[in-house]
Design an enzyme around this catalytic site. Structure first.
Site, PDB file in Angstrom:
ATOM      1  N   GLU A 122       3.708  71.674  44.431  1.00  0.00           N
ATOM      2  CA  GLU A 122       4.456  71.136  45.576  1.00  0.00           C
ATOM      3  C   GLU A 122       5.931  70.919  45.252  1.00  0.00           C
ATOM      4  O   GLU A 122       6.764  70.760  46.138  1.00  0.00           O
ATOM      5  CB  GLU A 122       3.845  69.821  46.062  1.00  0.00           C
ATOM      6  CG  GLU A 122       2.551  69.998  46.829  1.00  0.00           C
ATOM      7  CD  GLU A 122       2.678  70.955  48.002  1.00  0.00           C
ATOM      8  OE1 GLU A 122       3.415  70.630  48.953  1.00  0.00           O
ATOM      9  OE2 GLU A 122       2.041  72.030  47.966  1.00  0.00           O
ATOM     10  N   ARG A 160      23.664  92.805  39.142  1.00  0.00           N
ATOM     11  CA  ARG A 160      24.239  94.027  39.729  1.00  0.00           C
ATOM     12  C   ARG A 160      25.712  93.875  40.088  1.00  0.00           C
ATOM     13  O   ARG A 160      26.396  94.867  40.347  1.00  0.00           O
ATOM     14  CB  ARG A 160      23.416  94.527  40.915  1.00  0.00           C
ATOM     15  CG  ARG A 160      23.296  93.563  42.060  1.00  0.00           C
ATOM     16  CD  ARG A 160      22.351  94.078  43.133  1.00  0.00           C
ATOM     17  NE  ARG A 160      22.988  95.059  43.993  1.00  0.00           N
ATOM     18  CZ  ARG A 160      22.711  96.359  43.999  1.00  0.00           C
ATOM     19  NH1 ARG A 160      21.802  96.854  43.211  1.00  0.00           N
ATOM     20  NH2 ARG A 160      23.348  97.172  44.802  1.00  0.00           N
ATOM     21  N   ASP A 175      28.443  97.731  49.252  1.00  0.00           N
ATOM     22  CA  ASP A 175      27.174  97.190  49.732  1.00  0.00           C
ATOM     23  C   ASP A 175      27.340  96.470  51.058  1.00  0.00           C
ATOM     24  O   ASP A 175      28.353  95.872  51.354  1.00  0.00           O
ATOM     25  CB  ASP A 175      26.586  96.201  48.719  1.00  0.00           C
ATOM     26  CG  ASP A 175      25.656  96.874  47.728  1.00  0.00           C
ATOM     27  OD1 ASP A 175      25.410  98.084  47.890  1.00  0.00           O
ATOM     28  OD2 ASP A 175      25.205  96.194  46.811  1.00  0.00           O
TER      29      ASP A 175
HETATM   30  C1  9D3 Z   1       5.371  71.471  52.710  1.00  0.00           C
HETATM   31  C2  9D3 Z   1       6.301  71.435  51.562  1.00  0.00           C
HETATM   32  N1  9D3 Z   1       6.538  72.753  50.966  1.00  0.00           N
HETATM   33  C3  9D3 Z   1       8.010  72.962  50.963  1.00  0.00           C
HETATM   34  C4  9D3 Z   1       8.460  73.968  51.940  1.00  0.00           C
HETATM   35  C5  9D3 Z   1       5.966  72.747  49.617  1.00  0.00           C
HETATM   36  C6  9D3 Z   1       6.377  73.875  48.771  1.00  0.00           C
HETATM   37  C7  9D3 Z   1       6.043  75.182  49.084  1.00  0.00           C
HETATM   38  C8  9D3 Z   1       6.406  76.227  48.244  1.00  0.00           C
HETATM   39  C9  9D3 Z   1       7.087  73.630  47.618  1.00  0.00           C
HETATM   40  C10 9D3 Z   1       7.442  74.677  46.776  1.00  0.00           C
HETATM   41  C11 9D3 Z   1       7.093  75.973  47.105  1.00  0.00           C
HETATM   42  C12 9D3 Z   1       7.462  77.068  46.204  1.00  0.00           C
HETATM   43  N2  9D3 Z   1       8.735  77.708  46.620  1.00  0.00           N
HETATM   44  C13 9D3 Z   1       9.771  77.780  45.806  1.00  0.00           C
HETATM   45  O1  9D3 Z   1       9.689  77.335  44.667  1.00  0.00           O
HETATM   46  C14 9D3 Z   1      11.033  78.345  46.280  1.00  0.00           C
HETATM   47  C15 9D3 Z   1      11.434  78.854  47.545  1.00  0.00           C
HETATM   48  C16 9D3 Z   1      10.734  79.033  48.773  1.00  0.00           C
HETATM   49  O2  9D3 Z   1       9.536  78.779  48.935  1.00  0.00           O
HETATM   50  N3  9D3 Z   1      11.445  79.532  49.829  1.00  0.00           N
HETATM   51  C17 9D3 Z   1      12.761  79.867  49.758  1.00  0.00           C
HETATM   52  N4  9D3 Z   1      13.445  79.732  48.637  1.00  0.00           N
HETATM   53  C18 9D3 Z   1      12.766  79.237  47.541  1.00  0.00           C
HETATM   54  S1  9D3 Z   1      13.470  78.980  46.065  1.00  0.00           S
HETATM   55  C19 9D3 Z   1      12.099  78.388  45.391  1.00  0.00           C
END
Ligand code: 9D3
Length: 255
Positions: A122, A160, A175
């Site tokens: 989480e 890159r 790009d």
């Molecule tokens: C309901 C709470 N959730 C947050 C949106 C919990 C949660 C979900 C997925 C906490 C961490 C994650 C894992 N995601 C990442 O580590 C992450 C991420 C992403 O899910 N979306 C966009 N950028 C990133 S950068 C790291």
């Protein structure tokens, strides 16, 4: 440039970074990569890296201590390798959305070293974030299962941009987003594919016609797909004329 990644899945990051542009740049010594597993820095015999959240709720939270010790080891290795300054970036869904501008800034520091922290579960204990993290970055408004793929995307985008990484034909200068417009459509052999022809102008050999057609396609697609990109950008006289011509051609195709 040196990038150290703190992750529960070091093999994923290490393996993926060795493909394609980033992998070739690693082999050529244009950047260095090291990974650090917080599990190797856990202090109990179960090698615990997570626990239940205070206050209750679903899922698990990563412990501050193993992360902190992993980050310390990464920073020490960077210092030993001659990197004087380092910045610690947490990939987080709550971070600032990543932009080309930020990528270019992170790539521009001549002797930069970064520690990227990729979380699972989480999230990670906020006391670790408050004490050790300089910046939090997200890759978009969607949820993925952990920080590793976001970290790899950030790495790929930074590497890159580094001098000497791309050859002339791959050059990052042209790009999409760099020029503030979406890319034009591309075509290669055969000239007719299952009845669909390549646009005439691309076969004409008239380089300025081709340049204008591509610019018109970029402008038109940007207006259709990402209008906000155009709103933040002034158009030259030529661009305004091409955009109007794109609108007229689209109307003609409807009739
Ligand atoms: C309901 C709470 N959730 C947050 C949106 C919990 C949660 C979900 C997925 C906490 C961490 C994650 C894992 N995601 C990442 O580590 C992450 C991420 C992403 O899910 N979306 C966009 N950028 C990133 S950068 C790291």
């Amino acid at each position: 440039m040196r990038i150290d990644v703190v992750t529960l899945f070091p093999e994923l990051v290490d393996h993926a970074a060795r493909f394609g542009v980033t992998g070739r740049a690693l082999e050529r010594g244009l950047w260095q990569l090291a990974t650090w597993n917080p599990r190797d820095f856990a202090t109990d015999s179960y090698r615990t890296v997570d626990d239940r959240p205070y206050g209750g709720g679903p899922g698990m939270v990563m412990l501050a201590e193993p992360l902190s010790r992993a980050v310390a080891a990464a920073r020490a290795a960077q210092r030993d390798a001659g990197y004087a300054t380092t910045r610690t970036i947490h990939l987080s869904p709550s971070g600032a959305p990543l932009t080309h501008r930020r990528v270019a800034e992170l790539a521009a520091a001549p002797a930069a070293a970064y520690v990227l922290v990729a979380g699972r579960y989480e999230g990670i204990d906020e006391r670790f974030v408050a004490r050790e993290v300089d910046e939090e970055i997200a890759i978009g408004d969607f949820v993925v299962s952990g920080g590793e793929l976001p970290a790899l995307m950030l790495i790929d985008a930074i590497v890159r941009q580094r001098p000497g990484v791309l050859n002339d034909t791959e050059s990052a200068v042209q790009d999409s987003f760099v020029a503030g417009l979406l890319d034009c459509p591309h075509y290669t052999r055969p000239e007719r594919y299952e009845g669909d022809a390549v646009p005439e102008v691309l076969l004409s050999g008239h380089h300025d016609d081709i340049r204008r057609w591509r610019l018109m396609q970029s402008l038109g697609r940007t207006r259709e797909r990402r209008p906000a990109l155009l709103e933040g950008r002034a158009l030259t006289k030529e661009e305004s004329a091409l955009l109007a011509a794109y609108g007229r051609e689209a109307q003609e195709q409807q009739q």
